[in-house]
Design an enzyme around this catalytic site. Structure first.
Site, short mmCIF file in Angstrom:
data_model
loop_
_atom_site.label_atom_id
_atom_site.label_comp_id
_atom_site.label_asym_id
_atom_site.label_seq_id
_atom_site.Cartn_x
_atom_site.Cartn_y
_atom_site.Cartn_z
CB ALA A 34 -1.98 -6.64 3.00
CB THR A 83 -3.75 -0.32 4.53
OG1 THR A 83 -5.09 -0.50 4.32
CG2 THR A 83 -3.23 -1.28 3.57
NE ARG A 129 0.26 -9.48 -5.74
CZ ARG A 129 0.46 -10.15 -4.58
NH1 ARG A 129 -0.09 -10.03 -3.37
NH2 ARG A 129 1.24 -11.29 -4.60
CG ASP A 131 -1.08 -7.72 10.88
OD1 ASP A 131 -2.01 -8.28 11.21
OD2 ASP A 131 -1.61 -6.77 9.86
CG HIS A 166 0.41 -16.30 3.89
ND1 HIS A 166 0.14 -15.37 3.13
CD2 HIS A 166 0.23 -17.52 3.25
CE1 HIS A 166 -0.39 -15.77 1.88
NE2 HIS A 166 -0.20 -17.23 1.92
CB CYS A 172 20.90 -20.35 15.41
SG CYS A 172 20.31 -21.38 16.62
CB CYS A 213 23.42 -24.78 15.61
SG CYS A 213 22.25 -24.41 14.43
CB SER A 271 -4.89 -8.43 -4.80
OG SER A 271 -3.86 -9.28 -4.41
P1 CNA Z 1 -2.17 -7.59 -1.56
O1 CNA Z 1 -1.99 -8.22 -2.91
O2 CNA Z 1 -1.35 -6.52 -1.37
O3 CNA Z 1 -3.89 -6.93 -1.67
C1 CNA Z 1 -4.37 -5.92 -0.67
C2 CNA Z 1 -5.52 -5.43 -1.29
O4 CNA Z 1 -6.11 -4.73 -0.39
C3 CNA Z 1 -5.38 -4.46 -2.43
O5 CNA Z 1 -6.11 -5.08 -3.43
C4 CNA Z 1 -5.76 -3.31 -2.16
O6 CNA Z 1 -6.67 -2.63 -3.08
C5 CNA Z 1 -6.88 -3.43 -0.96
N1 CNA Z 1 -6.78 -2.51 0.18
C6 CNA Z 1 -5.76 -1.96 0.82
N2 CNA Z 1 -6.28 -1.06 1.65
C7 CNA Z 1 -7.36 -1.16 1.56
C8 CNA Z 1 -8.70 -0.40 2.57
N3 CNA Z 1 -8.18 0.71 3.35
N4 CNA Z 1 -9.81 -0.80 2.11
C9 CNA Z 1 -10.09 -1.43 0.90
N5 CNA Z 1 -9.12 -2.05 0.44
C10 CNA Z 1 -7.90 -2.21 0.67
O7 CNA Z 1 -2.32 -8.47 -0.36
P2 CNA Z 1 -2.92 -9.75 -0.01
O8 CNA Z 1 -3.16 -9.74 1.36
O9 CNA Z 1 -4.11 -10.13 -0.96
O10 CNA Z 1 -1.69 -10.80 -0.53
C11 CNA Z 1 -1.46 -11.78 0.23
C12 CNA Z 1 0.09 -11.55 0.97
C13 CNA Z 1 0.42 -10.13 1.40
C14 CNA Z 1 0.30 -12.40 2.25
O11 CNA Z 1 1.40 -13.35 1.78
C15 CNA Z 1 0.39 -11.46 3.45
O12 CNA Z 1 1.59 -12.12 4.23
C16 CNA Z 1 1.22 -10.55 2.77
N6 CNA Z 1 1.23 -9.13 3.42
C17 CNA Z 1 0.58 -9.09 4.79
C18 CNA Z 1 0.89 -7.82 5.30
C19 CNA Z 1 0.27 -7.97 7.00
O13 CNA Z 1 0.27 -8.84 7.53
N7 CNA Z 1 -0.17 -6.66 7.22
C20 CNA Z 1 1.34 -6.68 5.02
C21 CNA Z 1 1.57 -6.80 3.79
C22 CNA Z 1 1.60 -8.05 2.83
#
Ligand code: CNA
Length: 249
Positions: free
Chosen positions: A21, A25, A33, A102, A117, A149, A152, A190
């Site tokens: 994710a 951002t 997280r 996304d 995912h 749906c 159904c 994370s």
């Molecule tokens: P997470 O656990 O939220 O970790 C995201 C990590 O990214 C964190 O450790 C942050 O410190 C780091 N981070 C955030 N922004 C930045 C940045 N600009 N630069 C550097 N580091 C940054 O999310 P994960 O992806 O690890 O967890 C997996 C989940 C989140 C999956 O099931 C996804 O489907 C789910 N998710 C997806 C989205 C999306 O599709 N954009 C959004 C939110 C959650």
């Protein structure tokens, strides 16, 4: 540190990226997280992101996700998405395994993208399997209406893997990509979610080198050959310069 990242990319013969994710951002999509801005700072994951929570309260599920899905639908790729697409075009990146739902890697022009995912774009009836476009389905669904749906009356769920659900065939495809890789570039995750975090361990066990770029420490930093704790935008911009990737077409 970014020079070391450029050297890491140059030294690889079969580079694969694993994204989370954090790559989105900068596109305005909150992660899960991050301490203050992450979705879990204000919502209970087991209520709004688990299959049990969805079945118990599908109306509440869509009430939570409706505005987020709208934000995702209108989001533009970040610098990190665009640099990854350029790496692929230059033949320096074989595939992207993403936990994101996304679709922004594809929007940035990446082709070899494995969505472990799922994707928010599609939705499916859990009873008869009828398929819907999530955006259209939500546009026609009243704010407090049950997501049923049209064929159904079964529950319609977005094609995203919720907590408590198994990952589909995409996980096997991701595992094959890891097995064929000699280097793994992990960005913006994370590494707290399994089984995807296990792909990093799988890469290490098979002798691949691993680089992790993330704002905060991750669960698997100790396994990596290179760890950079920084903003992805600056690291990826510097990488594009160091590798002379040129501009987007
Ligand atoms: P997470 O656990 O939220 O970790 C995201 C990590 O990214 C964190 O450790 C942050 O410190 C780091 N981070 C955030 N922004 C930045 C940045 N600009 N630069 C550097 N580091 C940054 O999310 P994960 O992806 O690890 O967890 C997996 C989940 C989140 C999956 O099931 C996804 O489907 C789910 N998710 C997806 C989205 C999306 O599709 N954009 C959004 C939110 C959650």
């Amino acid at each position: 540190m970014t020079r070391e990242l450029a050297a890491f990319v140059r030294a690889s013969r079969a580079l694969v990226a694993l994204t989370g994710a954090g790559v989105s951002t900068e596109s305005g999509i909150p992660d899960f997280r991050s301490p203050a801005s992450g979705l879990w700072a204000s919502a209970d994951p087991m209520r709004v992101a688990s299959i049990d929570g969805f079945r118990d309260d599908p109306v509440g599920f869509y009430a939570f996700w409706r505005s987020h899905f709208r934000g995702i639908a209108s989001a533009a790729p970040s610098g990190a998405h665009r640099v990854l697409a350029r790496l692929e075009r230059r033949g320096l990146l074989r595939a992207i395994i993403t936990q994101n739902i996304d679709g922004l890697h594809q929007k940035a022009g990446s082709r070899a993208t494995i969505e472990v995912h799922g994707s928010f774009h599609g939705a499916r009836c859990l009873r008869c399997g009828a398929r819907y476009a999530t955006e259209t389905f939500l546009a026609e669904l009243g704010p407090r209406a049950r997501p049923e749906c049209l064929a159904c009356g079964g529950l319609v769920k977005p094609d995203v893997v919720l907590f408590g659900e198994l990952l589909g065939e995409a996980l096997a495809v991701a595992e094959r990509a890891i097995d064929d890789a000699d280097a793994l570039l992990v960005l913006g995750t994370s590494l707290a979610v399994w089984p995807v975090a296990g792909l990093v361990e799988r890469a290490v066990e098979r002798g691949a080198r691993v680089a992790i770029v993330n704002r905060e420490p991750t669960a698997l930093d100790r396994d990596a050959d290179l760890v950079i704790h920084a903003e992805l935008a600056s690291v990826m911009d510097a990488l594009a310069v160091d590798l002379a990737l040129g501009r987007d077409p």
